[in-house]
Motif scaffolding. Structure first.
Motif, PDB file in Angstrom:
ATOM      1  N   ASP A 160       0.830  -1.199   0.000  1.00  0.00           N
ATOM      2  CA  ASP A 160       0.000   0.000   0.000  1.00  0.00           C
ATOM      3  C   ASP A 160       0.870   1.256   0.000  1.00  0.00           C
ATOM      4  N   GLU A 161       0.216   2.386  -0.194  1.00  0.00           N
ATOM      5  CA  GLU A 161       0.930   3.661  -0.301  1.00  0.00           C
ATOM      6  C   GLU A 161       1.650   4.010   0.999  1.00  0.00           C
ATOM      7  N   GLN A 166       2.246   3.890  -8.173  1.00  0.00           N
ATOM      8  CA  GLN A 166       1.513   2.630  -8.233  1.00  0.00           C
ATOM      9  C   GLN A 166       1.601   2.057  -9.649  1.00  0.00           C
TER      10      GLN A 166
END
Length: 82
Positions: A19-20, A55
């Protein structure tokens, strides 16, 4: 030193974060490590270091040294060529 959990992404074989938040955490650690290393050598001017996370198409997050502006210029150029 603690490391941020990562996987190997199917798209490129690069380190990938789920995830970020994990990518941003790894980015901060990578920048600090490179800064400490450059400080020890006494040359902080021309160090290559990761400066953002992005991403990929597989939904994973990666670190890159390429600026967002440079990425967008390259993407626009390649889109115009196609």
């Amino acid at each position: 030193m603690k490391t941020v959990e990562f996987h190997i992404c199917e798209c490129s074989g690069k380190r990938a974060f789920a995830d970020e938040r994990a990518a941003e955490k790894a980015l901060g650690r990578a920048q600090a490590k490179r800064d400490r290393s450059a400080e020890r050598r006494g040359q902080r001017r021309a160090i290559d270091r990761e400066n953002r996370a992005y991403q990929c198409d597989f939904g994973m997050w990666h670190l890159t040294k390429q600026s967002r502006r440079s990425y967008e210029e390259n993407a626009a150029y390649h889109a115009a060529c196609v």
